[in-house]
Scaffold this motif. Structure first.
Motif, mmCIF file in Angstrom:
data_model
loop_
_atom_site.group_PDB
_atom_site.id
_atom_site.type_symbol
_atom_site.label_atom_id
_atom_site.label_comp_id
_atom_site.label_asym_id
_atom_site.label_seq_id
_atom_site.Cartn_x
_atom_site.Cartn_y
_atom_site.Cartn_z
ATOM 1 N N ASP A 1 0.829 -1.214 0.000
ATOM 2 C CA ASP A 1 0.000 0.000 0.000
ATOM 3 C C ASP A 1 0.858 1.257 0.000
ATOM 4 N N ARG A 2 1.919 1.240 0.797
ATOM 5 C CA ARG A 2 2.810 2.405 0.860
ATOM 6 C C ARG A 2 3.465 2.669 -0.492
ATOM 7 N N LEU A 3 3.920 1.616 -1.152
ATOM 8 C CA LEU A 3 4.564 1.776 -2.456
ATOM 9 C C LEU A 3 3.566 2.274 -3.498
ATOM 10 N N GLU A 4 2.386 1.671 -3.538
ATOM 11 C CA GLU A 4 1.366 2.109 -4.495
ATOM 12 C C GLU A 4 0.967 3.559 -4.255
ATOM 13 N N THR A 5 0.807 3.940 -2.997
ATOM 14 C CA THR A 5 0.433 5.315 -2.662
ATOM 15 C C THR A 5 1.523 6.294 -3.086
ATOM 16 N N ALA A 6 2.777 5.931 -2.852
ATOM 17 C CA ALA A 6 3.891 6.800 -3.244
ATOM 18 C C ALA A 6 3.947 6.973 -4.757
ATOM 19 N N VAL A 7 3.756 5.890 -5.508
ATOM 20 C CA VAL A 7 3.753 5.977 -6.969
ATOM 21 C C VAL A 7 2.618 6.897 -7.433
ATOM 22 N N LYS A 8 1.435 6.692 -6.889
ATOM 23 C CA LYS A 8 0.288 7.528 -7.285
ATOM 24 C C LYS A 8 0.528 8.993 -6.952
ATOM 25 N N LYS A 9 1.122 9.253 -5.776
ATOM 26 C CA LYS A 9 1.396 10.626 -5.356
ATOM 27 C C LYS A 9 2.370 11.303 -6.322
ATOM 28 N N VAL A 10 3.416 10.599 -6.710
ATOM 29 C CA VAL A 10 4.417 11.164 -7.616
ATOM 30 C C VAL A 10 3.815 11.431 -8.993
ATOM 31 N N ILE A 11 3.099 10.466 -9.535
ATOM 32 C CA ILE A 11 2.514 10.636 -10.872
ATOM 33 C C ILE A 11 1.461 11.739 -10.879
ATOM 34 N N SER A 12 0.599 11.741 -9.878
ATOM 35 C CA SER A 12 -0.448 12.769 -9.846
ATOM 36 C C SER A 12 0.111 14.152 -9.550
ATOM 37 N N GLY A 13 1.260 14.224 -8.857
ATOM 38 C CA GLY A 13 1.896 15.510 -8.582
ATOM 39 C C GLY A 13 2.386 16.206 -9.839
ATOM 40 N N GLY A 14 2.740 15.425 -10.855
ATOM 41 C CA GLY A 14 3.107 15.972 -12.152
ATOM 42 C C GLY A 14 4.529 16.474 -12.299
ATOM 43 N N LYS A 15 5.269 16.610 -11.206
ATOM 44 C CA LYS A 15 6.630 17.144 -11.304
ATOM 45 C C LYS A 15 7.608 16.119 -11.860
ATOM 46 N N TYR A 16 7.425 14.867 -11.494
ATOM 47 C CA TYR A 16 8.329 13.799 -11.932
ATOM 48 C C TYR A 16 7.570 12.807 -12.797
ATOM 49 N N ARG A 17 7.760 12.961 -14.101
ATOM 50 C CA ARG A 17 7.133 12.059 -15.072
ATOM 51 C C ARG A 17 8.099 11.827 -16.213
ATOM 52 N N THR A 18 8.120 10.585 -16.696
ATOM 53 C CA THR A 18 8.933 10.293 -17.864
ATOM 54 C C THR A 18 8.231 10.821 -19.113
ATOM 55 N N LYS A 19 8.951 10.821 -20.216
ATOM 56 C CA LYS A 19 8.436 11.408 -21.454
ATOM 57 C C LYS A 19 7.086 10.835 -21.872
ATOM 58 N N ASP A 20 6.893 9.520 -21.705
ATOM 59 C CA ASP A 20 5.634 8.907 -22.129
ATOM 60 C C ASP A 20 4.437 9.408 -21.321
ATOM 61 N N LEU A 21 4.702 10.040 -20.183
ATOM 62 C CA LEU A 21 3.626 10.611 -19.361
ATOM 63 C C LEU A 21 3.597 12.135 -19.452
ATOM 64 N N GLY A 22 4.302 12.677 -20.450
ATOM 65 C CA GLY A 22 4.283 14.115 -20.683
ATOM 66 C C GLY A 22 5.316 14.897 -19.896
ATOM 67 N N GLY A 23 6.305 14.213 -19.335
ATOM 68 C CA GLY A 23 7.332 14.895 -18.554
ATOM 69 C C GLY A 23 8.704 14.798 -19.183
ATOM 70 N N THR A 24 9.701 15.211 -18.408
ATOM 71 C CA THR A 24 11.083 15.184 -18.888
ATOM 72 C C THR A 24 12.009 14.465 -17.906
ATOM 73 N N SER A 25 11.459 13.832 -16.893
ATOM 74 C CA SER A 25 12.271 13.188 -15.854
ATOM 75 C C SER A 25 12.953 11.931 -16.366
ATOM 76 N N THR A 26 14.098 11.634 -15.765
ATOM 77 C CA THR A 26 14.780 10.376 -16.048
ATOM 78 C C THR A 26 14.155 9.276 -15.198
ATOM 79 N N THR A 27 14.519 8.061 -15.530
ATOM 80 C CA THR A 27 14.062 6.914 -14.742
ATOM 81 C C THR A 27 14.438 7.091 -13.276
ATOM 82 N N GLN A 28 15.694 7.449 -13.027
ATOM 83 C CA GLN A 28 16.174 7.583 -11.650
ATOM 84 C C GLN A 28 15.470 8.706 -10.904
ATOM 85 N N GLU A 29 15.169 9.796 -11.575
ATOM 86 C CA GLU A 29 14.455 10.905 -10.917
ATOM 87 C C GLU A 29 13.073 10.462 -10.454
#
Length: 106
Positions: A68-96
């Motif tokens: 649950d903690r991992l899923e929540t963290a992933v959802k928080k990051v993606i929905s926050g919009g700051k850290y997204r890879t190119k396929d999600l409309g962002g410019t972040s690297t995998t590591q970021e």
């Protein structure tokens, strides 16, 4: 062996194959990273499917609170919009993206 297939809202595919003695959890080929060496070399592969597969594995291993903690963290990051890879409309690297998920863990 029983297979479980899941999709996220962002169209990531992750799956688990669970048998009596063994279980395998992995990102699906349609997650976009599988076989795409260019994305891997550029460090732009989207880690979301593999992270959510890890959460599925944690749940299978009877660690639902960690899943649950991992899923929540992933959802928080993606929905926050700051850290997204190119396929999600962002410019972040995998590591970021991975670092942001780690930082978002409660």
């Amino acid at each position: 062996m029983m297979s479980c297939l899941k999709f996220t809202n962002a169209r990531h595919l992750f799956l688990g194959n669970v048998g009596a003695d063994h279980a395998v959890f992995e990102q699906g080929a349609s997650a976009g990273n599988v076989g795409n060496e260019k994305l891997v070399q550029q460090k732009k592969a989207n880690p979301v499917a593999v992270l959510l597969s890890s959460a599925m594995m944690l749940r299978h291993l009877q660690f639902p609170s960690f899943a649950d903690r991992l899923e929540t963290a992933v959802k928080k990051v993606i929905s926050g919009g700051k850290y997204r890879t190119k396929d999600l409309g962002g410019t972040s690297t995998t590591q970021e993206v991975v670092d942001a998920v780690i930082a978002a863990l409660d």
